[in-house]
Every structure is written in C-alpha cells, then in structure tokens.
Design an enzyme around this catalytic site. Structure first.
Site, PDB file in Angstrom:
ATOM      1  N   VAL A 114       0.862  -1.188   0.000  1.00 37.33           N
ATOM      2  CA  VAL A 114       0.000   0.000   0.000  1.00 37.33           C
ATOM      3  C   VAL A 114       0.896   1.235   0.000  1.00 37.33           C
ATOM      4  O   VAL A 114       1.792   1.370   0.841  1.00 37.33           O
ATOM      5  CB  VAL A 114      -0.945  -0.005   1.222  1.00 37.33           C
ATOM      6  N   HIS A 131      17.300  -4.315  22.522  1.00 40.45           N
ATOM      7  CA  HIS A 131      17.180  -5.576  23.271  1.00 40.45           C
ATOM      8  C   HIS A 131      18.559  -6.023  23.729  1.00 40.45           C
ATOM      9  O   HIS A 131      19.506  -6.023  22.938  1.00 40.45           O
ATOM     10  CB  HIS A 131      16.545  -6.658  22.396  1.00 40.45           C
ATOM     11  N   ARG A 164      14.679  -4.270  29.968  1.00 44.14           N
ATOM     12  CA  ARG A 164      15.592  -4.358  28.819  1.00 44.14           C
ATOM     13  C   ARG A 164      16.548  -3.184  28.768  1.00 44.14           C
ATOM     14  O   ARG A 164      17.710  -3.326  28.403  1.00 44.14           O
ATOM     15  CB  ARG A 164      14.770  -4.413  27.537  1.00 44.14           C
TER      16      ARG A 164
HETATM   17  C1  LIG Z   1      13.098 -11.170  17.002  1.00 45.59           C
HETATM   18  C2  LIG Z   1      11.864 -10.663  17.688  1.00 45.59           C
HETATM   19  C3  LIG Z   1      11.356 -11.341  18.809  1.00 45.59           C
HETATM   20  C4  LIG Z   1      10.222 -10.870  19.466  1.00 45.59           C
HETATM   21  N1  LIG Z   1       9.710 -11.565  20.535  1.00 45.59           N
HETATM   22  C5  LIG Z   1       8.572 -11.136  21.127  1.00 45.59           C
HETATM   23  C6  LIG Z   1       7.952 -11.886  22.182  1.00 45.59           C
HETATM   24  O1  LIG Z   1       8.384 -12.969  22.536  1.00 45.59           O
HETATM   25  N2  LIG Z   1       6.839 -11.382  22.764  1.00 45.59           N
HETATM   26  C7  LIG Z   1       6.301 -10.181  22.367  1.00 45.59           C
HETATM   27  O2  LIG Z   1       5.314  -9.758  22.949  1.00 45.59           O
HETATM   28  N3  LIG Z   1       6.824  -9.493  21.343  1.00 45.59           N
HETATM   29  C8  LIG Z   1       7.941  -9.941  20.709  1.00 45.59           C
HETATM   30  N4  LIG Z   1       8.464  -9.232  19.666  1.00 45.59           N
HETATM   31  C9  LIG Z   1       7.747  -8.053  19.163  1.00 45.59           C
HETATM   32  C10 LIG Z   1       6.552  -8.504  18.328  1.00 45.59           C
HETATM   33  O3  LIG Z   1       6.883  -9.650  17.587  1.00 45.59           O
HETATM   34  C11 LIG Z   1       6.103  -7.431  17.361  1.00 45.59           C
HETATM   35  O4  LIG Z   1       6.100  -6.180  17.960  1.00 45.59           O
HETATM   36  C12 LIG Z   1       4.693  -7.723  16.876  1.00 45.59           C
HETATM   37  O5  LIG Z   1       4.639  -9.026  16.363  1.00 45.59           O
HETATM   38  C13 LIG Z   1       4.270  -6.730  15.808  1.00 45.59           C
HETATM   39  O6  LIG Z   1       3.092  -7.198  15.226  1.00 45.59           O
HETATM   40  P1  LIG Z   1       2.336  -6.312  14.168  1.00 45.59           P
HETATM   41  O7  LIG Z   1       1.232  -7.139  13.652  1.00 45.59           O
HETATM   42  O8  LIG Z   1       2.022  -4.993  14.743  1.00 45.59           O
HETATM   43  O9  LIG Z   1       3.444  -6.074  13.026  1.00 45.59           O
HETATM   44  P2  LIG Z   1       4.195  -7.156  12.123  1.00 45.59           P
HETATM   45  O10 LIG Z   1       4.065  -8.513  12.661  1.00 45.59           O
HETATM   46  O11 LIG Z   1       5.560  -6.642  11.879  1.00 45.59           O
HETATM   47  O12 LIG Z   1       3.355  -7.126  10.772  1.00 45.59           O
HETATM   48  C14 LIG Z   1       3.297  -5.973   9.976  1.00 45.59           C
HETATM   49  C15 LIG Z   1       3.183  -6.403   8.526  1.00 45.59           C
HETATM   50  O13 LIG Z   1       2.826  -5.273   7.730  1.00 45.59           O
HETATM   51  C16 LIG Z   1       3.501  -5.367   6.500  1.00 45.59           C
HETATM   52  N5  LIG Z   1       3.576  -4.049   5.860  1.00 45.59           N
HETATM   53  C17 LIG Z   1       4.330  -2.990   6.242  1.00 45.59           C
HETATM   54  N6  LIG Z   1       4.145  -1.965   5.399  1.00 45.59           N
HETATM   55  C18 LIG Z   1       3.241  -2.368   4.467  1.00 45.59           C
HETATM   56  C19 LIG Z   1       2.661  -1.750   3.315  1.00 45.59           C
HETATM   57  N7  LIG Z   1       2.988  -0.494   2.939  1.00 45.59           N
HETATM   58  N8  LIG Z   1       1.770  -2.457   2.575  1.00 45.59           N
HETATM   59  C20 LIG Z   1       1.445  -3.741   2.908  1.00 45.59           C
HETATM   60  N9  LIG Z   1       1.996  -4.382   3.973  1.00 45.59           N
HETATM   61  C21 LIG Z   1       2.873  -3.695   4.759  1.00 45.59           C
HETATM   62  C22 LIG Z   1       4.869  -5.892   6.913  1.00 45.59           C
HETATM   63  O14 LIG Z   1       5.571  -6.441   5.823  1.00 45.59           O
HETATM   64  C23 LIG Z   1       4.496  -6.926   7.963  1.00 45.59           C
HETATM   65  O15 LIG Z   1       4.318  -8.205   7.414  1.00 45.59           O
HETATM   66  C24 LIG Z   1       9.599  -9.686  19.001  1.00 45.59           C
HETATM   67  C25 LIG Z   1      10.097  -9.009  17.879  1.00 45.59           C
HETATM   68  C26 LIG Z   1      11.210  -9.497  17.215  1.00 45.59           C
HETATM   69  C27 LIG Z   1      11.737  -8.747  16.009  1.00 45.59           C
END
Ligand SMILES: Cc1cc2nc3c(=O)[nH]c(=O)nc-3n(C[C@H](O)[C@H](O)[C@H](O)COP(=O)(O)OP(=O)(O)OC[C@H]3O[C@@H](n4cnc5c(N)ncnc54)[C@H](O)[C@@H]3O)c2cc1C
Length: 464
Positions: A169, A255, A294
């Site tokens: 998007v 982290h 953290r």
């Molecule tokens: C290594 C790691 C370990 C973690 N461990 C934990 C844990 O154990 N417990 C915890 O609570 N949290 C944890 N976190 C944090 C947590 O995973 C994330 O903050 C959370 O999953 C974010 O979810 P979300 O759905 O908001 O975003 P995301 O899961 O990042 O999904 C967003 C999606 O939107 C898509 N997107 C972006 N821009 C666009 C666009 N312009 N058009 C279409 N699609 C787009 C992206 O490609 C992505 O697939 C961890 C994070 C990481 C990196």
C-alpha cells in the site's frame, strides 16, 4: 502431518471495494481480520512481503496477560492492577494510561479468544520487569510468534478471508471531508485502487527504517536490528500523509540479548533468562540482575565495553526453552561438557565462571540473589551438563513510538481529532509501552488491539 501453507490470493482477484482494508499480515492484521469477519465485515488483508507474518513470525518468548484462566490453572493469583503498575513502572511512567488500562483489562480475554479458536497457550514463563508468570506460550514451549501466526492463518483459511501478498500500500485515499475511503496498492497485476469504509494500518514498526532512526535517534544509526527487513515504518508515513499524529518517536527499544556476530541478527528470547540463564562478562562474573528491564540490562552490557556478554545455561534450562534448539541449529550456541570446558571455548575466565555458577546455584536454592537482587527466573540452577553459552549484544528491537491512537484504535490527527475511517493497531501505534516495552506485551498488544480494531471498524460501519 503435512505442513500448513496458507494460500494467498492472486492479485487479479483483488476487488475494487471491501468493507475494510487491513494493511499488514502480522498478528495485529490477522487478528483484526478474523474479528471483523466474524462480526460480518467483508475484509481484505494486503501484505507487501512475499512471506506473511512480519515481525510477529520472529517473536519467541510469549504473550503476557493477567488474571487469565491459564494462570489460575497454574495456581497463580494475579491482579490486573499489578500488571498495570509494573508495565507503567517498566515504561518509565511514560505509557498512555488509557491505552494501558484497556490493554491490561482485555489481556485475559485475548488468551480466551485464542483458545476459542483452538490456539492454546497454556504454559507460563516470565519476562523482565514482571513479578509473576504472565507470559503465556504453547505447552511444547514453541516460540510464540510463528505458532500464533500459523494458527491465526489457519483460522483465516477456514473462514476464507482473502490475503494478498506482494501488495504494497503506497497511498491512503481521502474524500473531500478528509475521511479515509480507501488505498492505492502496488501489486503484481499493476497499481490498483481499493475503496473501503474503514482502513486499518497494521503495518508494524520502524526498527529496520534507517531513515526514521537517523531522524529521531541518530545515536542508534549504526545499530543492527532484530527486525524483519520490511519493518520500514510505512504505516507511519501513510498516517502522516493524512495529518495523523506521531508520538514518542525517539523511544526505541534496544534488546540486550541479540546475537549480532553475523550479518543475520538473531534475537535470543528473554525466556532463556526467564527459565534460569545468567549473564557473565569476560571475567566470568555476573554484572546485573538479568531480568531487570531491557533498558537497564542493555545499558549494563554496553557499559562493559567488551563487545557484548555471554548467556550461560545448562541442559535443564535448555529443556524449558525450545527456541534454543533453533539457535543451536544455526550455530549460535557454544557447548561445554563442563563449565571449565565452556569457559575456555568462549574465552571467559574459567575459574571465575565456575565460582560464579556455584555461588548462583546456592542463591537459587536459598531464593535470594544477594549480589543483584534478582527475584525471578530462579526456578532452577545451572547444574546439569552439558553447559551452553551464547554471545549476546544489544540491538534495535522494538519501536515504542508510532501513530497516536485512542483505545478505540482510531487514528488521531495533529489537533487530537479522530481521522474518520482510519484505524491503527500493533507496533505501528505509539504510546502503550512508554520508554521500555516489557517482553511479552507486544504479542499481547497484537491480539488485544487487533481484535479491538476489528470490533471498532465494524461498529463504525454499522453506525454509518
Ligand atoms: C526477534 C523478535 C522477537 C520478538 N519476541 C517477542 C515476544 O516474545 N513477545 C512479544 O510480545 N513481542 C515480541 N516481539 C515483538 C513482536 O513480535 C512485534 O512487535 C509484533 O509481532 C508486531 O506485530 P504487528 O502485527 O504490529 O506487526 P508485524 O508482525 O511486523 O506485521 C506488519 C506487517 O505489515 C507489512 N507491511 C508494512 N508496510 C506495508 C505496506 N505499505 N503495505 C502492505 N503491507 C505492509 C509488513 O511487511 C508486515 O508483514 C519480538 C520481535 C522481534 C523482532
């Protein structure tokens, strides 16, 4: 059993209109899509990457909730008020109180909602800054992220919710009243306009957005990140293009325990410490309460000026953290038949390490950490060989800043007014976590506020 593979739709099948467009296929986007679909909305999920799941796929430790049935089943009496206060304290009192209140009060319901969809997280661990076991995870200790994402996608598959990958998007469309009425999306079938009554930004954070980090936190410009490459803050830019307000953009979580030795960065989940690992320096000595927040643990490692530190644990701890098998499979784990052997392999003072572990084991037995006041993650000592070490280093991990929303997930403009038709939830939003996100709170946020976005978009559309 055959591995489940979610079938994304072909770009040619994208319709010109849906009730709601959900941007992003992580935990937030898919939870919102399921909730809205179950309430009767015709939804579509647009994902820019080939792979679905964003940073959600990478989450390892678990999902926090208080007063959950799972906690009671484990004999734990918890209080929402304690979860609230500890999160607020961990966030430096900078958390948005109304967002945090909603989050805490709906956390147990999120665990039950998952269970209603056969997504069962009935084991508990603990993360830094929490006084009780609130971090829910699957019974086989599997990393929470991929488990949650796969199982949410199974529900989406059953409910026939359309998800398009390779669909970025690039623009929000507004009518003359400044109401958001759709999006422009780049697909394999060309650029398309999709109209909708409501649009949800579930696009994740900006942990991999070099430009945004350089703008708000130039001191972190050279840090590596644990995030997926697509965490480029697109949602923030989309919100800004319609006068959406961004808050706390300088609040970026580093982290403490990432493995950054190679170009691919791996997060070593907090559960390793939660289940009993300690951190030592080159001298083989502990230097911090490993389960402090953290921010504090990261600063302690940085202040060693030794290019990181070492996580030390044994087979007993490893048995409680399945992710270690994965870390081992990609070569991140050093093994030793004895602690001395391990110390020699990692270049840490062996005599001191043996001493440190022996003292630590006595403190675990007495349930009293006289040196650093650690009170959690002390269920077991480091006693059962083989012994293991992982070299860890702080890395950019989570972006607390983001789009200003209210507990209804409505996006606010720079005057504090709701932008009609535009919603945001998950890591793209700012304010919930204050200056330090507690481990396990973000996955909880994806389900709690993803669901809330699904509910509020439906309510908005029904009341039109
Ligand atoms: C290594 C790691 C370990 C973690 N461990 C934990 C844990 O154990 N417990 C915890 O609570 N949290 C944890 N976190 C944090 C947590 O995973 C994330 O903050 C959370 O999953 C974010 O979810 P979300 O759905 O908001 O975003 P995301 O899961 O990042 O999904 C967003 C999606 O939107 C898509 N997107 C972006 N821009 C666009 C666009 N312009 N058009 C279409 N699609 C787009 C992206 O490609 C992505 O697939 C961890 C994070 C990481 C990196």
């Amino acid at each position: 059993m055959a591995k489940f593979i979610f079938q994304t739709k072909d770009a040619a099948e994208l319709k010109p209109e849906y009730d709601a467009v959900i941007i992003g296929s992580g935990g937030t986007g898919i939870s919102a899509a399921i909730q809205a679909h179950e309430l009767g909305l015709n939804v579509v999920v647009l994902e820019k990457n080939e792979a679905l799941g964003g940073n959600t796929n990478k989450a390892s430790s678990g999902m926090n909730a208080s007063e959950s049935n799972v906690q009671y089943q484990h004999g734990i009496i918890d209080h929402n008020e304690d979860f609230y206060k500890e999160t607020m304290k961990g966030g430096g009192l900078m958390n948005d109180p109304s967002m945090l209140r909603f989050f805490v009060d709906h956390s147990a319901a999120a665990i039950s909602w998952l269970k209603d969809h056969d997504i069962v997280v009935n084991d508990l661990t603990i993360t830094g800054g929490m006084s009780r076991k609130r971090c829910h995870r699957p019974a086989n200790f599997a990393p929470i992220g991929a488990f949650l994402e796969t199982n949410l996608l199974k529900v989406a598959d059953k409910e026939d919710i359309p998800v398009f990958n390779n669909s970025r998007v690039t623009k929000l469309i507004q009518n003359s009243d400044k109401k958001v009425t759709g999006v422009e999306v780049e697909t394999n079938d060309g650029v398309k306009q999709v109209n909708a009554k409501a649009v949800l930004l579930a696009t994740g954070g900006y942990g991999a957005a070099k430009d945004i980090i350089a703008k708000y936190r130039p001191d972190l410009a050279d840090y590596k990140t644990t995030n997926q490459a697509g965490a480029t803050g697109d949602g923030l830019k989309l919100a800004e293009s319609v006068n959406g307000q961004l808050v706390q953009m300088n609040l970026i979580q580093v982290h403490p325990t990432a493995q950054t030795d190679n170009s691919r960065v791996f997060l070593i989940g907090e559960a390793v410490r939660g289940e009993g690992a300690i951190l030592v320096n080159k001298a083989g000595k502990r230097f911090v309460n490993e389960l402090n927040t953290r921010k504090i643990v990261s600063n302690a490692i940085t202040n060693l000026h030794e290019d990181g530190a070492y996580l030390i644990f044994d087979q007993g701890i490893r048995n409680h953290v399945k992710a270690v098998d994965f870390y081992d499979s990609v070569g991140l784990v050093e093994h030793g038949d004895s602690l001395k052997d391990l110390a020699e392999k990692i270049g840490v003072n062996a005599a001191n390490l043996v001493d440190t572990v022996s003292t630590w084991n006595k403190e675990v037995e007495a349930d009293h950490d006289s040196e650093f006041g650690r009170t959690t993650g002390m269920d077991r000592g480091i006693t059962e060989g083989p012994f293991f070490a992982i070299h860890v280093h702080p890395a950019i991990h989570y972006t607390m800043g983001g789009i200003h929303i209210n507990p209804n997930t409505e996006v606010l403009d720079t005057n504090g007014n709701v932008i009609s038709g535009l919603y945001a939830a998950g890591e793209v939003s700012g304010g919930l976590h204050g200056n330090n996100r507690i481990g396990g709170n973000s996955i909880a946020e994806t389900v709690i506020f993803g669901r809330q976005a699904g509910i509020k978009m439906t309510e908005f559309i029904r009341n039109k």
